[in-house]
Enzyme design. Sequence first.
Site, PDB file in Angstrom:
ATOM      1  N   LYS A  48      93.653  20.836  50.666  1.00 52.85           N
ATOM      2  CA  LYS A  48      92.207  20.805  50.929  1.00 52.85           C
ATOM      3  C   LYS A  48      91.424  20.575  49.646  1.00 52.85           C
ATOM      4  O   LYS A  48      90.489  19.763  49.620  1.00 52.85           O
ATOM      5  CB  LYS A  48      91.781  22.121  51.580  1.00 52.85           C
ATOM      6  CG  LYS A  48      90.287  22.253  51.810  1.00 52.85           C
ATOM      7  CD  LYS A  48      89.926  23.709  51.965  1.00 52.85           C
ATOM      8  CE  LYS A  48      90.241  24.483  50.700  1.00 52.85           C
ATOM      9  NZ  LYS A  48      90.098  25.945  50.869  1.00 52.85           N
TER      10      LYS A  48
ATOM     11  N   GLU B 193      75.809  28.948  30.639  1.00 51.76           N
ATOM     12  CA  GLU B 193      74.944  29.702  29.730  1.00 51.76           C
ATOM     13  C   GLU B 193      73.858  30.474  30.477  1.00 51.76           C
ATOM     14  O   GLU B 193      73.309  31.456  29.966  1.00 51.76           O
ATOM     15  CB  GLU B 193      74.315  28.792  28.692  1.00 51.76           C
ATOM     16  CG  GLU B 193      73.274  27.820  29.232  1.00 51.76           C
ATOM     17  CD  GLU B 193      72.670  26.943  28.141  1.00 51.76           C
ATOM     18  OE1 GLU B 193      72.279  27.513  27.097  1.00 51.76           O
ATOM     19  OE2 GLU B 193      72.622  25.715  28.327  1.00 51.76           O
TER      20      GLU B 193
ATOM     21  N   HIS C 158      75.701  26.171  24.704  1.00 52.10           N
ATOM     22  CA  HIS C 158      74.694  25.187  25.089  1.00 52.10           C
ATOM     23  C   HIS C 158      75.123  23.778  24.696  1.00 52.10           C
ATOM     24  O   HIS C 158      75.718  23.585  23.630  1.00 52.10           O
ATOM     25  CB  HIS C 158      73.368  25.523  24.388  1.00 52.10           C
ATOM     26  CG  HIS C 158      72.255  24.594  24.726  1.00 52.10           C
ATOM     27  ND1 HIS C 158      71.589  24.652  25.929  1.00 52.10           N
ATOM     28  CD2 HIS C 158      71.701  23.578  24.020  1.00 52.10           C
ATOM     29  CE1 HIS C 158      70.661  23.704  25.943  1.00 52.10           C
ATOM     30  NE2 HIS C 158      70.704  23.038  24.799  1.00 52.10           N
TER      31      HIS C 158
ATOM     32  N   ASN D 255      82.880  24.977  56.364  1.00 50.68           N
ATOM     33  CA  ASN D 255      81.939  24.412  55.405  1.00 50.68           C
ATOM     34  C   ASN D 255      82.608  23.446  54.441  1.00 50.68           C
ATOM     35  O   ASN D 255      82.016  22.439  54.036  1.00 50.68           O
ATOM     36  CB  ASN D 255      81.238  25.539  54.642  1.00 50.68           C
ATOM     37  CG  ASN D 255      80.111  26.160  55.438  1.00 50.68           C
ATOM     38  OD1 ASN D 255      78.985  25.677  55.421  1.00 50.68           O
ATOM     39  ND2 ASN D 255      80.423  27.232  56.164  1.00 50.68           N
ATOM     40  N   GLU D 256      83.843  23.734  54.068  1.00 50.11           N
ATOM     41  CA  GLU D 256      84.548  22.838  53.154  1.00 50.11           C
ATOM     42  C   GLU D 256      84.838  21.491  53.810  1.00 50.11           C
ATOM     43  O   GLU D 256      84.604  20.428  53.215  1.00 50.11           O
ATOM     44  CB  GLU D 256      85.832  23.508  52.671  1.00 50.11           C
ATOM     45  CG  GLU D 256      85.549  24.642  51.696  1.00 50.11           C
ATOM     46  CD  GLU D 256      86.738  25.516  51.399  1.00 50.11           C
ATOM     47  OE1 GLU D 256      86.692  26.263  50.411  1.00 50.11           O
ATOM     48  OE2 GLU D 256      87.733  25.467  52.155  1.00 50.11           O
TER      49      GLU D 256
ATOM     50  N   THR E   8     101.032  28.400  53.967  1.00 46.56           N
ATOM     51  CA  THR E   8      99.760  27.759  54.313  1.00 46.56           C
ATOM     52  C   THR E   8      99.074  27.164  53.094  1.00 46.56           C
ATOM     53  O   THR E   8      98.620  26.015  53.117  1.00 46.56           O
ATOM     54  CB  THR E   8      98.826  28.771  54.999  1.00 46.56           C
ATOM     55  OG1 THR E   8      99.402  29.157  56.254  1.00 46.56           O
ATOM     56  CG2 THR E   8      97.458  28.163  55.257  1.00 46.56           C
ATOM     57  N   CYS E   9      98.969  27.913  52.023  1.00 44.67           N
ATOM     58  CA  CYS E   9      98.191  27.461  50.869  1.00 44.67           C
ATOM     59  C   CYS E   9      98.716  26.145  50.316  1.00 44.67           C
ATOM     60  O   CYS E   9      97.958  25.209  50.084  1.00 44.67           O
ATOM     61  CB  CYS E   9      98.181  28.531  49.783  1.00 44.67           C
ATOM     62  SG  CYS E   9      97.221  28.063  48.326  1.00 44.67           S
TER      63      CYS E   9
END
Length: 448
Positions: free
Chosen positions: A51, A442, A437, A181-182, A42-43
């Site tokens: 996907k 961060e 930063h 949702n994806e 499947t993956c």
Amino acid sequence: MAEFDYDLFVIGAGSGGVRASRIAASHGAKVAVAEEFRVGGTCVIRGCVPKKLLVYGSHFAEDLADARRFGWDTSGATFDWPTLRDNVAAEVDRLEGLYGQTLGNAKVEVFRERAVVAGPNMVQLASGRTITAANILIATGAWPGQPPIPGAELGITSNEVFHLPALPRRAVIAGAGYIANEFAGIFNELGVEVTLATRGDKMLRSYDQEIVGKLLDISRHKGIDVRLNFPFRAVTRQADGSLLVDGGDAGPIETDLVLWAIGRVPNTKGLGLEAAGIALDGEGAVVVDAYNRTNVPSIYAVGDVTNRVQLTPVAIREGHAFADTVFGNNPRTIDYSAIPTAVFSNPPIAGVGPTEDEARALYPELKVYRSDFRAMKNVLADRPERALYKMLVDGATDRVVGLHLIGPDSAEILQAAAIAVKAGLTKAQFDDTVALHPSMAEELVLMR
């Protein structure tokens, strides 16, 4: 084991089955695997890999819009679905070839046909051939579910969505989990009018609900019509070819496509497991112990077919542990705690450890730290959406027990941070780490 054709016969060449086959062979076992569809499971074939490539493709819609604020002239940019679809399919073909090479290099024999269990030490191939094995591993994964309502067959599932001849103008995505949702985010960015609907009153129940609430707000702001408590009653085909989704008291929805993303069920139907005496639970999952063994001593199972944790990396680890245990003289189990997970929605969310609600029940002195901020890129792009990072700390020990994020690149950021949670690091140790930063990550070491 000379009285058997193979030391190990694996049914299913997905992530767990391939890993188990390869590692068992490396320990000296004679191994065969049967796969009725395509090697990779499947993956690789119809799940997380294609996907995620669609997610990348859909992101260009916002990136191109934002680029104007960064001085780029993107006028005239257009999108062609067949190009993305076919390029993704070509990448899947390439990966399938690599998985096949992996099995070939490990001297694992591959039968490209369906196999079923015919006894404690026997499988039968679709061609009629019977094969014996000292050990059998069930690694057939899970299958997308469909609701038991009239017209459900008019919809499609995640198995078919990667092969659409054209994008629909409108789509109803039924479900509340990560797949729903994806694809809502993917289709919405590619210009489809999306309705995301679920029977329940919540989305993504296993995720921190404050994070989920922010995702739903952002999704609605991006134009996704999110409907909770929508009772799917039926789907009918209308005279013009469009579909009508009957939502009972919630009203009907006219659409051109219905995508069922209501969950995945263990793929055990018709495998002969009951006849072989293998115990299944109420959802049809294979029941196994900590060492992946069923109640039949020679038969094991790993991955989604066991319905423990339906994640590819978990299936891989289970397959590896099985092979080490049975063939490598190294009995070991899997630690299922602090598994990082992500939803590649728009924006993505990621989490590790208990949610805030779960943590409050586990840690009476729980402390919750938050950072609600707007990513630097979004500021210059004049995009209003904000990110939210949450850190859950056991006040009694200062140990960080959970992290939950929503915002750009959340999954990439969480992977490294999940190591700290798994290792039991404290809030003070996070605070002692110098911030990198300027970055979004961060924020994890700046919460006060």
